[in-house]
Design a protein around this motif. Structure first.
Motif, PDB file in Angstrom:
ATOM      1  N   ARG A  61      -3.930  30.950  21.968  1.00 54.25           N
ATOM      2  CA  ARG A  61      -4.085  30.302  20.658  1.00 54.25           C
ATOM      3  C   ARG A  61      -5.572  30.061  20.397  1.00 54.25           C
ATOM      4  O   ARG A  61      -6.369  30.001  21.327  1.00 54.25           O
ATOM      5  CB  ARG A  61      -3.356  28.964  20.631  1.00 54.25           C
ATOM      6  N   GLY A  62      -5.918  29.910  19.153  1.00 50.52           N
ATOM      7  CA  GLY A  62      -7.262  29.508  18.758  1.00 50.52           C
ATOM      8  C   GLY A  62      -8.352  30.402  19.307  1.00 50.52           C
ATOM      9  O   GLY A  62      -8.306  31.622  19.191  1.00 50.52           O
ATOM     10  N   ALA A  63      -9.340  29.774  19.946  1.00 54.61           N
ATOM     11  CA  ALA A  63     -10.504  30.492  20.457  1.00 54.61           C
ATOM     12  C   ALA A  63     -10.121  31.514  21.529  1.00 54.61           C
ATOM     13  O   ALA A  63     -10.715  32.593  21.598  1.00 54.61           O
ATOM     14  CB  ALA A  63     -11.519  29.508  21.013  1.00 54.61           C
ATOM     15  N   GLU A  64      -9.116  31.199  22.351  1.00 54.75           N
ATOM     16  CA  GLU A  64      -8.671  32.151  23.381  1.00 54.75           C
ATOM     17  C   GLU A  64      -8.114  33.420  22.758  1.00 54.75           C
ATOM     18  O   GLU A  64      -8.401  34.520  23.230  1.00 54.75           O
ATOM     19  CB  GLU A  64      -7.603  31.523  24.276  1.00 54.75           C
ATOM     20  N   LEU A  65      -7.327  33.256  21.705  1.00 51.09           N
ATOM     21  CA  LEU A  65      -6.754  34.411  21.022  1.00 51.09           C
ATOM     22  C   LEU A  65      -7.847  35.238  20.358  1.00 51.09           C
ATOM     23  O   LEU A  65      -7.858  36.465  20.425  1.00 51.09           O
ATOM     24  CB  LEU A  65      -5.718  33.964  19.986  1.00 51.09           C
ATOM     25  N   ARG A  66      -8.779  34.564  19.723  1.00 55.67           N
ATOM     26  CA  ARG A  66      -9.892  35.261  19.058  1.00 55.67           C
ATOM     27  C   ARG A  66     -10.730  36.031  20.079  1.00 55.67           C
ATOM     28  O   ARG A  66     -11.112  37.173  19.865  1.00 55.67           O
ATOM     29  CB  ARG A  66     -10.763  34.255  18.305  1.00 55.67           C
ATOM     30  N   THR A  67     -11.016  35.410  21.224  1.00 56.01           N
ATOM     31  CA  THR A  67     -11.782  36.060  22.291  1.00 56.01           C
ATOM     32  C   THR A  67     -11.037  37.280  22.817  1.00 56.01           C
ATOM     33  O   THR A  67     -11.623  38.341  23.029  1.00 56.01           O
ATOM     34  CB  THR A  67     -12.070  35.068  23.437  1.00 56.01           C
ATOM     35  N   TRP A  68      -9.741  37.137  23.027  1.00 54.53           N
ATOM     36  CA  TRP A  68      -8.930  38.255  23.505  1.00 54.53           C
ATOM     37  C   TRP A  68      -8.992  39.412  22.510  1.00 54.53           C
ATOM     38  O   TRP A  68      -9.172  40.570  22.908  1.00 54.53           O
ATOM     39  CB  TRP A  68      -7.477  37.805  23.709  1.00 54.53           C
ATOM     40  N   ALA A  69      -8.842  39.106  21.218  1.00 56.03           N
ATOM     41  CA  ALA A  69      -8.873  40.140  20.183  1.00 56.03           C
ATOM     42  C   ALA A  69     -10.242  40.821  20.130  1.00 56.03           C
ATOM     43  O   ALA A  69     -10.332  42.046  19.992  1.00 56.03           O
ATOM     44  CB  ALA A  69      -8.518  39.534  18.826  1.00 56.03           C
TER      45      ALA A  69
END
Length: 84
Positions: free
Chosen positions: A33-41
């Protein structure tokens, strides 16, 4: 009411299936979620040689949440291929 598929599975086959699970390992994966999801993407895009604009990445992540990483990966791959 019995499920339809069970009519086609013998007791022996079902037992063999259950026995095959005895060596299985259960793994739990956190939902990003959030920053983790953005980083993964962002890392996924970069692994395909793409560099998305921050606003584009934010929009993509807002449309497909962390419950659907496979879908998000597919969309990133398509965009990277199109842009590449």
């Amino acid at each position: 009411m019995q499920a339809a598929w069970t009519n086609h599975v013998s007791a022996r086959g079902a037992a063999a299936f259950i026995d095959s699970l005895s060596g299985a390992t259960l793994r739990q994966f956190a939902i990003l979620r959030g920053a983790e999801l953005r980083t993964w993407a962002m890392q996924r895009a970069r692994s395909h040689g793409a560099d998305f604009a921050p606003a584009a990445l934010d929009r993509l992540v807002s449309l497909i949440d962390g419950h659907h990483l496979g879908e998000l990966a597919q969309e990133i791959d398509k965009l990277a291929t199109y842009a590449g």
